[in-house]
Motif scaffolding. Structure first.
Motif, PDB file in Angstrom:
ATOM      1  N   ASP A 172       0.803  -1.222   0.000  1.00  0.00           N
ATOM      2  CA  ASP A 172       0.000   0.000   0.000  1.00  0.00           C
ATOM      3  C   ASP A 172       0.837   1.273   0.000  1.00  0.00           C
ATOM      4  OD1 ASP A 172       1.033  -0.163   2.515  1.00  0.00           O
ATOM      5  OD2 ASP A 172      -0.882  -0.158   3.583  1.00  0.00           O
ATOM      6  N   LEU A 228      -0.922   3.822  -4.077  1.00  0.00           N
ATOM      7  CA  LEU A 228      -2.336   3.515  -4.271  1.00  0.00           C
ATOM      8  C   LEU A 228      -2.881   4.316  -5.446  1.00  0.00           C
ATOM      9  CD1 LEU A 228      -3.631   3.489  -0.578  1.00  0.00           C
ATOM     10  CD2 LEU A 228      -2.887   1.552  -1.970  1.00  0.00           C
ATOM     11  N   VAL A 231      -6.544   5.084  -7.620  1.00  0.00           N
ATOM     12  CA  VAL A 231      -8.001   4.965  -7.659  1.00  0.00           C
ATOM     13  C   VAL A 231      -8.512   5.840  -8.798  1.00  0.00           C
ATOM     14  CG1 VAL A 231     -10.154   5.335  -6.421  1.00  0.00           C
ATOM     15  CG2 VAL A 231      -8.132   4.578  -5.168  1.00  0.00           C
ATOM     16  N   ASP A 285     -11.717   7.794 -10.705  1.00  0.00           N
ATOM     17  CA  ASP A 285     -13.053   8.364 -10.528  1.00  0.00           C
ATOM     18  C   ASP A 285     -13.840   8.091 -11.800  1.00  0.00           C
ATOM     19  OD1 ASP A 285     -15.244  10.319 -10.717  1.00  0.00           O
ATOM     20  OD2 ASP A 285     -14.402  11.162  -8.882  1.00  0.00           O
ATOM     21  N   ILE A 328      -7.503   9.489 -12.694  1.00  0.00           N
ATOM     22  CA  ILE A 328      -6.880   8.576 -11.743  1.00  0.00           C
ATOM     23  C   ILE A 328      -6.090   9.377 -10.720  1.00  0.00           C
ATOM     24  CG2 ILE A 328      -5.189   6.729 -11.433  1.00  0.00           C
ATOM     25  CD1 ILE A 328      -5.842   5.751 -14.219  1.00  0.00           C
ATOM     26  N   CYS A 341      -1.329   3.024 -15.154  1.00  0.00           N
ATOM     27  CA  CYS A 341      -2.276   4.150 -15.242  1.00  0.00           C
ATOM     28  C   CYS A 341      -2.222   4.798 -16.618  1.00  0.00           C
ATOM     29  CB  CYS A 341      -1.958   5.179 -14.157  1.00  0.00           C
ATOM     30  SG  CYS A 341      -2.298   4.615 -12.472  1.00  0.00           S
ATOM     31  N   PRO A 365     -15.217  -4.335  -5.195  1.00  0.00           N
ATOM     32  CA  PRO A 365     -13.844  -3.811  -5.202  1.00  0.00           C
ATOM     33  C   PRO A 365     -12.784  -4.844  -5.547  1.00  0.00           C
ATOM     34  CG  PRO A 365     -14.602  -4.120  -2.945  1.00  0.00           C
ATOM     35  CD  PRO A 365     -15.784  -4.376  -3.823  1.00  0.00           C
ATOM     36  N   LEU A 396      -8.460  -1.283 -12.289  1.00  0.00           N
ATOM     37  CA  LEU A 396      -8.107  -0.275 -11.293  1.00  0.00           C
ATOM     38  C   LEU A 396      -9.211  -0.206 -10.247  1.00  0.00           C
ATOM     39  CD1 LEU A 396      -6.908   2.741 -13.478  1.00  0.00           C
ATOM     40  CD2 LEU A 396      -5.506   1.510 -11.819  1.00  0.00           C
ATOM     41  N   PRO A 397      -8.829   0.049  -8.979  1.00  0.00           N
ATOM     42  CA  PRO A 397      -9.862   0.348  -7.988  1.00  0.00           C
ATOM     43  C   PRO A 397     -10.606   1.621  -8.375  1.00  0.00           C
ATOM     44  CG  PRO A 397      -7.735  -0.086  -6.938  1.00  0.00           C
ATOM     45  CD  PRO A 397      -7.475   0.082  -8.401  1.00  0.00           C
ATOM     46  N   ALA A 398     -11.875   1.683  -8.050  1.00  0.00           N
ATOM     47  CA  ALA A 398     -12.678   2.886  -8.264  1.00  0.00           C
ATOM     48  C   ALA A 398     -13.487   3.134  -7.003  1.00  0.00           C
ATOM     49  CB  ALA A 398     -13.612   2.721  -9.464  1.00  0.00           C
ATOM     50  N   ARG A 399     -13.913   4.373  -6.819  1.00  0.00           N
ATOM     51  CA  ARG A 399     -14.725   4.673  -5.647  1.00  0.00           C
ATOM     52  C   ARG A 399     -16.037   3.883  -5.741  1.00  0.00           C
ATOM     53  NH1 ARG A 399     -12.195   9.487  -6.856  1.00  0.00           N
ATOM     54  NH2 ARG A 399     -10.902  10.286  -5.168  1.00  0.00           N
ATOM     55  N   LYS A 408     -14.837  -1.084  -8.822  1.00  0.00           N
ATOM     56  CA  LYS A 408     -13.624  -1.189  -9.652  1.00  0.00           C
ATOM     57  C   LYS A 408     -13.963  -0.899 -11.098  1.00  0.00           C
ATOM     58  CE  LYS A 408     -13.981  -6.173 -10.680  1.00  0.00           C
ATOM     59  NZ  LYS A 408     -15.117  -6.454  -9.779  1.00  0.00           N
TER      60      LYS A 408
END
Length: 279
Positions: A18, A21, A23, A25, A31, A54, A219, A256-259, A262
């Motif tokens: 971690d 990181l 994330v 949107d 990103i 990214c 997620p 990618l993780p997203a709010r 994912k």
């Protein structure tokens, strides 16, 4: 850093720690990358790996938050200059903002290197979000909200067909329909949440391509697994082939993780022809 590696696979939580990181949107397609801890060789490798992934996703913008990075000797400065130069060279260009306090040595070093000609620095992530939101409009995009039902893949294929015809990318129609179908079916079966699909063009001329993005509310990032025989034994019902099909059909793909969940994405471009030589 390579910005469009073939068959790029998204990283999972146990692949990188971690200290870096990322994330995305889903509303702005921006990103946000945050770095933590002292700048050393392992963190440098992790940062380059994440930034490569990214860039390959070709987002509308990137925000790099360096407030929690400990780099008193400003050793990381060339990386941020390179990142911005790569983003500016892509079609369409990627707007990049670097966030860090003005008095720290890294900010002073970037200013000394003429960073104002290459990247824009912001004092806070909030400032960067506001600036990138108004800096330039997103490229044309087509949206589709889908239920968590494998049958929704037919609607996804129809959207991709319309996009390919509208944007003169008919040569990508069949592989794009295949990839869209696999991504939506995968989201429906494994996430079981509402799904949003976004299709947008990438590049121009000979490099023109199609970007597919599928958002869901789970997620957990996807992983390529060994195929498993279906209930009827090894046949067309074999499970676990979806992401392998995406990797074979797309020029690059990842996650990618997203709010709130994912994003799984894929880019389709012309396959370079292998030259033949007459003897």
């Amino acid at each position: 850093m390579a910005s469009d590696s073939p068959h790029l696979i998204g990283w999972t939580g146990d692949a990188l720690d971690d200290s870096v990181l990322a994330v995305i949107d889903q509303d702005t397609a921006v990103i946000e990358v945050t770095l933590y801890g002292p700048w050393d060789r392992p963190l440098s490798w992790r940062a380059r790996t994440v930034l490569d992934k990214c860039l390959a996703e070709h987002p509308a913008g990137m925000i790099v938050d360096l407030h929690r990075l400990d780099d008193p000797s400003a050793v990381s400065a060339p990386l941020w200059l390179t990142l911005c130069a790569q983003g500016a060279a892509m079609q369409p260009p990627i707007a990049i903002g670097v966030c860090l306090p003005a008095p720290v040595p890294l900010a002073r070093r970037l200013r000394q290197l003429g960073a104002r000609d290459w990247l824009v620095m912001y004092a806070s992530v909030h400032q960067a979000r506001s600036a990138l939101a108004h800096r330039r409009p997103l490229v044309d995009r087509m949206h589709l909200a889908l239920p968590p039902d494998p049958a929704a893949a037919a609607l996804a294929r129809s959207l991709v067909s319309d996009a390919c015809l509208d944007w003169d990318l008919a040569h990508l129609l069949q592989p794009a329909r295949l990839v869209a179908s696999e991504l939506v079916v995968n989201a429906a079966e494994h996430a079981g949440t509402d799904i949003e699909m976004v299709v947008s063009p990438r590049g121009e001329g000979a490099t023109a391509g199609l970007h597919l993005a599928v958002f869901d509310g789970d997620p957990a990032l996807p992983q390529v697994r060994d195929p498993e025989p279906g209930p009827l034994g090894p046949s067309l019902t074999t499970r676990g082939l979806g992401l392998r099909i995406v990797g074979a059909a797309a020029s690059a793909w990842g996650a990618l993780p997203a709010r709130g969940g994912k994003l799984v994405w894929a880019i389709l471009r012309n396959r370079p022809e292998v030259p033949s030589y007459d003897h």
